[in-house]
Every structure is written in structure tokens, then in C-alpha cells.
Design a protein around this motif. Structure first.
Motif, PDB file in Angstrom:
ATOM      1  N   ASP A   1       0.831  -1.199   0.000  1.00  0.00           N
ATOM      2  CA  ASP A   1       0.000   0.000   0.000  1.00  0.00           C
ATOM      3  C   ASP A   1       0.870   1.255   0.000  1.00  0.00           C
ATOM      4  N   ILE A   2       0.372   2.304  -0.608  1.00  0.00           N
ATOM      5  CA  ILE A   2       1.104   3.570  -0.640  1.00  0.00           C
ATOM      6  C   ILE A   2       0.840   4.321   0.671  1.00  0.00           C
ATOM      7  N   GLN A   3       1.909   4.686   1.338  1.00  0.00           N
ATOM      8  CA  GLN A   3       1.777   5.428   2.601  1.00  0.00           C
ATOM      9  C   GLN A   3       1.806   6.932   2.306  1.00  0.00           C
ATOM     10  N   MET A   4       0.886   7.645   2.945  1.00  0.00           N
ATOM     11  CA  MET A   4       0.809   9.097   2.781  1.00  0.00           C
ATOM     12  C   MET A   4       1.155   9.755   4.112  1.00  0.00           C
ATOM     13  N   THR A   5       2.094  10.675   4.095  1.00  0.00           N
ATOM     14  CA  THR A   5       2.548  11.329   5.319  1.00  0.00           C
ATOM     15  C   THR A   5       2.340  12.829   5.195  1.00  0.00           C
ATOM     16  N   GLN A   6       1.557  13.380   6.098  1.00  0.00           N
ATOM     17  CA  GLN A   6       1.301  14.809   6.099  1.00  0.00           C
ATOM     18  C   GLN A   6       2.132  15.509   7.168  1.00  0.00           C
ATOM     19  N   SER A   7       2.453  16.756   6.901  1.00  0.00           N
ATOM     20  CA  SER A   7       3.082  17.598   7.912  1.00  0.00           C
ATOM     21  C   SER A   7       2.674  19.041   7.696  1.00  0.00           C
ATOM     22  N   PRO A   8       2.520  19.786   8.798  1.00  0.00           N
ATOM     23  CA  PRO A   8       2.594  19.304  10.172  1.00  0.00           C
ATOM     24  C   PRO A   8       1.308  18.563  10.549  1.00  0.00           C
ATOM     25  N   SER A   9       1.267  17.989  11.740  1.00  0.00           N
ATOM     26  CA  SER A   9       0.037  17.333  12.192  1.00  0.00           C
ATOM     27  C   SER A   9      -0.973  18.375  12.668  1.00  0.00           C
ATOM     28  N   SER A  10      -0.476  19.533  13.104  1.00  0.00           N
ATOM     29  CA  SER A  10      -1.362  20.629  13.454  1.00  0.00           C
ATOM     30  C   SER A  10      -0.630  21.939  13.229  1.00  0.00           C
ATOM     31  N   VAL A  11      -1.408  22.988  13.010  1.00  0.00           N
ATOM     32  CA  VAL A  11      -0.826  24.312  12.806  1.00  0.00           C
ATOM     33  C   VAL A  11      -1.785  25.340  13.404  1.00  0.00           C
ATOM     34  N   SER A  12      -1.217  26.284  14.122  1.00  0.00           N
ATOM     35  CA  SER A  12      -2.000  27.393  14.670  1.00  0.00           C
ATOM     36  C   SER A  12      -1.790  28.616  13.799  1.00  0.00           C
ATOM     37  N   ALA A  13      -2.875  29.235  13.395  1.00  0.00           N
ATOM     38  CA  ALA A  13      -2.766  30.380  12.499  1.00  0.00           C
ATOM     39  C   ALA A  13      -3.885  31.375  12.785  1.00  0.00           C
ATOM     40  N   SER A  14      -3.695  32.570  12.275  1.00  0.00           N
ATOM     41  CA  SER A  14      -4.677  33.632  12.466  1.00  0.00           C
ATOM     42  C   SER A  14      -5.437  33.897  11.176  1.00  0.00           C
TER      43      SER A  14
END
Lengths: 107, 120
Positions: A1-14
């Protein structure tokens, strides 16, 4: 299976900020990548398909780019309704696989 | 504009089965594929399988082979997913989604989700 990796896991923004989320595939998937937005208690919503094509009805502040193994989603001018979790998904080969999600939170 | 409406929340005991429905309105789905995706608490989205209703052809993620069955009832525009031998780790919100073909298959729109709770 193709693994998908996202970054960041969270982000704080205005509100008004520019936010970029990255998604990496474990092998080349061409341009066969989608981005979805999910708000609490709601179903996911397709934002971007084929890496950079905007789904009908999606605001133009959302944009996608990339090919092969590296992709990104950019929100230019964050709006209050954009605070949500975003997922990438590869459609190159079954099984469809998703990134683990990136939560965009209010700073 | 097609809408997918799913059946309501379910509570099941470990070892039992659950049947979730997904009904299309506003359009027939016979020419489209319907996928099922779940999201467990604190987890991301996980694709489970799909069906081409007009042909009855299914494809399942290996993880769910033998435990998940997807069927379509064409006259009622409804797709069903049965999950057997439930365990607590199957507690999740289950979504159906139509696949739209633009080069590849993309998931749009999605049903509202069905919460399945597996607990003794």
C-alpha cells in the motif's frame, strides 16, 4: 500500500494568514492526489483533485501543487470557516490511502 | 445534484454484525462507484472498499477482506455495507462517498456518516 505522510500534524494560524500543508507519498503517484476538508461532525469535502484542480464551489484561496511524491495545499488568506482538519489522499492505486490529517487551529 | 443519505447510528456488541445503508437521491448512482471510508476516534480516514452498482463489482482493502461485504440495490438506489465479527476497534464513523471520474476517481460527495459503537 502507498503510505501518505502529512506535515505538520497541526498548525496554529490567524485569520488572514497563509498556511501550507505538505503531503508526501511513499512512492510516485503522478498527479493523482486529492485534498479534503473535514469539520467536526461533518463529512469530508473534496477541495482539490489531480493535485491542483479546484473542485467546483471551492474558494480560490485554496490551491494545490506537486507531483510524484511531494505535494502541498496552500490556503491564502485564512478565513474563520477554514479552521478544520485537512487530509490528502492518493488515487494512483488501490487501496486508496489518506494522510493522517492536519488540524488547522485558531491562534 | 446527488446527495447520499446514510442510515442512523448503531450500537453493537463485539462479535456481532452491522448493516449500514447509503441511499442516493437527486441522481441515480448506477453509473458511479460508491466507496466506504471510516474514521475511528483519534484516527485518520481509512478506505474500506467500493462497489460499481451497475455491475455489482466490488473491491476491498485487504484489511477488511472476508469481514466486509458491500452490495447494491439498484431499484432503490441504495448501497449497503455489512461488517461482521465486530470488535471494539471498529468503533468509528462510517462514510459512503461517490467516486467521480476525472482522470482518476475522486470522492465527492460524501454521506453524512454513520456512527457505529462496538461495546459490551
Amino acid at each position: 500500500d502507498i503510505q501518505m505522510t502529512q506535515s505538520p500534524s497541526s498548525v496554529s494560524a490567524s485569520v488572514g494568514d497563509r498556511v501550507t500543508i505538505t503531503c508526501r507519498a511513499s512512492q510516485g503517484i503522478g498527479s493523482w492526489l486529492a485534498w479534503y476538508q473535514q469539520k467536526p461532525g461533518q463529512a469530508p469535502r473534496l477541495l482539490i483533485y489531480a493535485s491542483s484542480s479546484l473542485q467546483s464551489g471551492v474558494p480560490s484561496r485554496f490551491s494545490g501543487s506537486g507531483s510524484g511524491t511531494e505535494f502541498s495545499l496552500t490556503i491564502s488568506g485564512l478565513q474563520p470557516e477554514d479552521f478544520a482538519t485537512y487530509y490528502c489522499q492518493q488515487a494512483n492505486s488501490l487501496p486508496w490511502t489518506f494522510g493522517q490529517g492536519t488540524k488547522v487551529e485558531i491562534k | 445534484q446527488v446527495q447520499l443519505v446514510q442510515s442512523g447510528a448503531e450500537v453493537r456488541k463485539p462479535g456481532s454484525s452491522v448493516n449500514i445503508s447509503c441511499k442516493a437521491s437527486g441522481d441515480t448512482f448506477t453509473s458511479h462507484t460508491i466507496s466506504w471510508v471510516r474514521r475511528a476516534p483519534g484516527q485518520g480516514l481509512e478506505w474500506m472498499g467500493k462497489i460499481i452498482p451497475v455491475l455489482g463489482i466490488t473491491n476491498y482493502a485487504q484489511k477488511f477482506q472476508g469481514r466486509v461485504t458491500i452490495i447494491a440495490d439498484k431499484p432503490t438506489n441504495t448501497v449497503f455495507m455489512v461488517v461482521t465479527r465486530l470488535r471494539p476497534q471498529d468503533t468509528a464513523v462510517y462514510f459512503c462517498a461517490r467516486e467521480i471520474l476525472v482522470g482518476r476517481n475522486w470522492l465527492d460527495p460524501w454521506g453524512q456518516g454513520t456512527l457505529v459503537t462496538v461495546s459490551s
